[in-house]
Design a protein around this motif. Structure first.
Motif, PDB file in Angstrom:
ATOM      1  N   ILE A 199       0.838  -1.202   0.000  1.00  0.00           N
ATOM      2  CA  ILE A 199       0.000   0.000   0.000  1.00  0.00           C
ATOM      3  C   ILE A 199       0.873   1.252   0.000  1.00  0.00           C
ATOM      4  O   ILE A 199       0.601   2.224  -0.716  1.00  0.00           O
ATOM      5  CB  ILE A 199      -0.931  -0.010   1.229  1.00  0.00           C
ATOM      6  CG1 ILE A 199      -1.966  -1.136   1.083  1.00  0.00           C
ATOM      7  CG2 ILE A 199      -1.618   1.338   1.406  1.00  0.00           C
ATOM      8  CD1 ILE A 199      -2.842  -1.325   2.308  1.00  0.00           C
ATOM      9  N   ALA A 200       1.946   1.237   0.796  1.00  0.00           N
ATOM     10  CA  ALA A 200       2.828   2.404   0.874  1.00  0.00           C
ATOM     11  C   ALA A 200       3.524   2.671  -0.451  1.00  0.00           C
ATOM     12  O   ALA A 200       3.648   3.829  -0.883  1.00  0.00           O
ATOM     13  CB  ALA A 200       3.857   2.185   1.983  1.00  0.00           C
ATOM     14  N   ARG A 201       3.982   1.633  -1.115  1.00  0.00           N
ATOM     15  CA  ARG A 201       4.668   1.830  -2.401  1.00  0.00           C
ATOM     16  C   ARG A 201       3.706   2.376  -3.456  1.00  0.00           C
ATOM     17  O   ARG A 201       4.083   3.224  -4.273  1.00  0.00           O
ATOM     18  CB  ARG A 201       5.306   0.528  -2.860  1.00  0.00           C
ATOM     19  CG  ARG A 201       6.479   0.092  -1.985  1.00  0.00           C
ATOM     20  CD  ARG A 201       7.342  -0.983  -2.632  1.00  0.00           C
ATOM     21  NE  ARG A 201       8.399  -1.394  -1.739  1.00  0.00           N
ATOM     22  CZ  ARG A 201       9.542  -0.729  -1.559  1.00  0.00           C
ATOM     23  NH1 ARG A 201       9.751   0.398  -2.243  1.00  0.00           N
ATOM     24  NH2 ARG A 201      10.473  -1.163  -0.728  1.00  0.00           N
ATOM     25  N   ASP A 202       2.478   1.897  -3.451  1.00  0.00           N
ATOM     26  CA  ASP A 202       1.484   2.451  -4.373  1.00  0.00           C
ATOM     27  C   ASP A 202       1.257   3.933  -4.097  1.00  0.00           C
ATOM     28  O   ASP A 202       1.155   4.747  -5.024  1.00  0.00           O
ATOM     29  CB  ASP A 202       0.156   1.695  -4.239  1.00  0.00           C
ATOM     30  CG  ASP A 202       0.224   0.299  -4.826  1.00  0.00           C
ATOM     31  OD1 ASP A 202       1.151   0.022  -5.613  1.00  0.00           O
ATOM     32  OD2 ASP A 202      -0.646  -0.528  -4.475  1.00  0.00           O
ATOM     33  N   SER A 203       1.191   4.287  -2.815  1.00  0.00           N
ATOM     34  CA  SER A 203       0.972   5.683  -2.448  1.00  0.00           C
ATOM     35  C   SER A 203       2.146   6.556  -2.869  1.00  0.00           C
ATOM     36  O   SER A 203       1.953   7.677  -3.353  1.00  0.00           O
ATOM     37  CB  SER A 203       0.754   5.791  -0.939  1.00  0.00           C
ATOM     38  OG  SER A 203       0.613   7.130  -0.534  1.00  0.00           O
ATOM     39  N   LEU A 204       3.359   6.056  -2.692  1.00  0.00           N
ATOM     40  CA  LEU A 204       4.540   6.820  -3.095  1.00  0.00           C
ATOM     41  C   LEU A 204       4.527   7.074  -4.603  1.00  0.00           C
ATOM     42  O   LEU A 204       4.848   8.182  -5.067  1.00  0.00           O
ATOM     43  CB  LEU A 204       5.815   6.085  -2.689  1.00  0.00           C
ATOM     44  CG  LEU A 204       6.109   6.020  -1.187  1.00  0.00           C
ATOM     45  CD1 LEU A 204       7.294   5.106  -0.911  1.00  0.00           C
ATOM     46  CD2 LEU A 204       6.399   7.413  -0.617  1.00  0.00           C
ATOM     47  N   ARG A 205       4.150   6.065  -5.379  1.00  0.00           N
ATOM     48  CA  ARG A 205       4.081   6.236  -6.830  1.00  0.00           C
ATOM     49  C   ARG A 205       3.013   7.273  -7.200  1.00  0.00           C
ATOM     50  O   ARG A 205       3.245   8.131  -8.066  1.00  0.00           O
ATOM     51  CB  ARG A 205       3.779   4.901  -7.514  1.00  0.00           C
ATOM     52  CG  ARG A 205       4.981   3.966  -7.595  1.00  0.00           C
ATOM     53  CD  ARG A 205       4.690   2.816  -8.550  1.00  0.00           C
ATOM     54  NE  ARG A 205       3.652   1.933  -8.019  1.00  0.00           N
ATOM     55  CZ  ARG A 205       3.890   0.883  -7.249  1.00  0.00           C
ATOM     56  NH1 ARG A 205       5.143   0.574  -6.935  1.00  0.00           N
ATOM     57  NH2 ARG A 205       2.899   0.134  -6.822  1.00  0.00           N
ATOM     58  N   GLN A 206       1.870   7.218  -6.539  1.00  0.00           N
ATOM     59  CA  GLN A 206       0.801   8.173  -6.826  1.00  0.00           C
ATOM     60  C   GLN A 206       1.226   9.609  -6.518  1.00  0.00           C
ATOM     61  O   GLN A 206       0.778  10.549  -7.178  1.00  0.00           O
ATOM     62  CB  GLN A 206      -0.443   7.813  -6.018  1.00  0.00           C
ATOM     63  CG  GLN A 206      -1.103   6.508  -6.428  1.00  0.00           C
ATOM     64  CD  GLN A 206      -2.210   6.094  -5.477  1.00  0.00           C
ATOM     65  OE1 GLN A 206      -2.696   6.896  -4.677  1.00  0.00           O
ATOM     66  NE2 GLN A 206      -2.622   4.835  -5.564  1.00  0.00           N
ATOM     67  N   ASN A 207       2.088   9.763  -5.510  1.00  0.00           N
ATOM     68  CA  ASN A 207       2.544  11.099  -5.123  1.00  0.00           C
ATOM     69  C   ASN A 207       3.817  11.519  -5.842  1.00  0.00           C
ATOM     70  O   ASN A 207       4.334  12.606  -5.592  1.00  0.00           O
ATOM     71  CB  ASN A 207       2.784  11.145  -3.611  1.00  0.00           C
ATOM     72  CG  ASN A 207       1.496  11.269  -2.820  1.00  0.00           C
ATOM     73  OD1 ASN A 207       0.938  12.352  -2.695  1.00  0.00           O
ATOM     74  ND2 ASN A 207       1.009  10.140  -2.296  1.00  0.00           N
ATOM     75  N   ARG A 359       1.343  15.328   1.895  1.00  0.00           N
ATOM     76  CA  ARG A 359       0.927  14.727   0.625  1.00  0.00           C
ATOM     77  C   ARG A 359       0.024  13.551   0.984  1.00  0.00           C
ATOM     78  O   ARG A 359       0.356  12.761   1.845  1.00  0.00           O
ATOM     79  CB  ARG A 359       2.121  14.224  -0.189  1.00  0.00           C
ATOM     80  CG  ARG A 359       3.144  15.281  -0.540  1.00  0.00           C
ATOM     81  CD  ARG A 359       4.124  14.755  -1.563  1.00  0.00           C
ATOM     82  NE  ARG A 359       5.254  15.656  -1.743  1.00  0.00           N
ATOM     83  CZ  ARG A 359       6.116  15.557  -2.737  1.00  0.00           C
ATOM     84  NH1 ARG A 359       6.015  14.578  -3.618  1.00  0.00           N
ATOM     85  NH2 ARG A 359       7.114  16.400  -2.836  1.00  0.00           N
ATOM     86  N   ALA A 360      -1.099  13.460   0.302  1.00  0.00           N
ATOM     87  CA  ALA A 360      -2.022  12.358   0.579  1.00  0.00           C
ATOM     88  C   ALA A 360      -2.218  11.552  -0.702  1.00  0.00           C
ATOM     89  O   ALA A 360      -2.284  12.095  -1.797  1.00  0.00           O
ATOM     90  CB  ALA A 360      -3.369  12.895   1.064  1.00  0.00           C
ATOM     91  N   GLY A 361      -2.311  10.230  -0.510  1.00  0.00           N
ATOM     92  CA  GLY A 361      -2.518   9.383  -1.674  1.00  0.00           C
ATOM     93  C   GLY A 361      -2.589   7.937  -1.286  1.00  0.00           C
ATOM     94  O   GLY A 361      -2.287   7.565  -0.185  1.00  0.00           O
TER      95      GLY A 361
END
Length: 361
Positions: A199-207, A359-361
């Motif tokens: 989940i964290a890696r997906d969020s980092l990519r989105q941001n 940053r949110a994502g």
């Protein structure tokens, strides 16, 4: 892990291996001793606060040295056991009388397991355990369990107490059950950690955050709420995720790592030591001409357990300022209520947090 947990683990392992080959209290006592021995290195002063931190969990936690220590420790246990009960008696059922004493070989297996499970459990925390000394000083740390976690410790304590009170096969089954439950909890922690990492890696990519490293480790006392730290050459990002969150959304706060200071002082021995020990999860800052290095793995913005004052440039050049520990801790009166609310899935920012950006994502 904390001392109580290591004592309980050592006792439980020793009782499980010794069974009815000796009195349960003897197995529990010797297991507690073996479970405590590796942490006696905490009393060794290596000369400064940073060395005391990075040399903890070193040789005394090495699988090689602990394997060498097991046979003589077992010899002492077996010898005392035989002195207390020199004859090998049998119960009416044909089992060995628990007063008859265990063999040196069985004591060796019991105490070897009690010794090596200590650093193996420590390696499940984020601190860093040098399991393979003297061949390498690499600090291993899975980071899937917090250093104090009642959900892991309580089953061990209950099992050992049941074995001591009942002193029969049923008590030994309770002890075995405690070991099984605590081990399954460790497995759960690794599975949960991998889930949160995705989940964290997906969020980092989105941001659009291209991190050099990502740390996923439990918040204090549980494996439901997780703390996340992502580092880049210039910044680090902190976030929290609870398995009870309504949706997989992460809110990242942005903080400066001190890139210019790292470029200027990164080769200094104390800074290089911290960089290696933390696997790059550190920051540098400067206050009133004094340089500070912070371990970003243990604590929470802005309160970190391991924050070291390296002194002024002149003091460092003259070797006159050994690193001193100046860690910061949040106020428990506000930290614990927030921990509980955030664990339950409420997106509440920590009351002590200093935010430089979100940053949110």
């Amino acid at each position: 892990m904390d001392s109580l947990t290591q004592i309980a683990l050592g006792s439980a392992v020793s009782v499980a291996v010794m069974g009815r080959h000796t009195a349960v209290w003897k197995a529990a006592l010797w297991g507690a001793v073996a479970g405590t021995l590796p942490d006696l290195d905490a009393f060794v002063d290596h000369g400064d606060a940073m060395l005391n931190m990075t040399r903890h969990r070193a040789e005394s936690h090495a699988l090689f040295f602990l394997t060498l220590a097991a046979p003589p420790l077992a010899w002492a246990a077996a010898r005392l056991d035989r002195r207390a009960a020199p004859s090998m008696n049998r119960t009416p059922s044909g089992d060995s009388d628990p007063r008859s004493g265990g063999t040196w070989g069985r004591w060796t297996l019991a105490l070897w397991l009690a010794l090596i499970t200590h650093p193996l459990l420590d390696a499940m925390t984020v601190y860093g355990t040098q399991l393979l000394q003297p061949f390498t000083d690499h600090p291993y740390g899975v980071g899937s369990v917090f250093i104090i976690d009642p959900a892991y410790t309580v089953p061990l304590i209950v099992g050992v107490i049941a074995a001591l009170r009942q002193k029969n096969a049923r008590g030994l089954r309770w002890n075995a059950a405690g070991l099984v439950l605590s081990t399954l909890y460790l497995v759960w922690g690794v599975v949960a950690q991998q889930h949160v990492e995705r989940i964290a890696r997906d969020s980092l990519r989105q941001n659009g955050i291209a991190s050099q490293g990502l740390l996923v480790t439990p918040a204090p006392f549980n494996t439901v709420l997780w703390r996340l730290v992502a580092v880049t050459p210039t910044q680090y990002f902190e976030g929290h995720y609870s398995l009870l969150d309504a949706r997989p959304t992460l809110r990242w706060t942005t903080h400066e790592r001190g890139a210019a200071l790292i470029a200027a002082h990164g080769s200094e021995p104390a800074v290089a030591r911290m960089a290696a020990f933390t696997h790059g999860f550190y920051s540098l800052s400067e206050t009133d001409g004094r340089l500070f290095v912070t371990d970003l793995r243990m604590g929470q913005e802005p309160a970190y357990t391991f924050r070291f004052n390296l002194g002024s440039a002149a003091a460092r050049a003259n070797g006159g300022h050994p690193p001193t520990l100046e860690g910061l801790r949040p106020d428990l009166g506000t930290a614990l209520p927030w921990l509980w609310q955030r664990l339950l899935g409420h997106d509440t920012p920590p009351p002590w947090r200093v935010t430089q950006g979100d940053r949110a994502g």
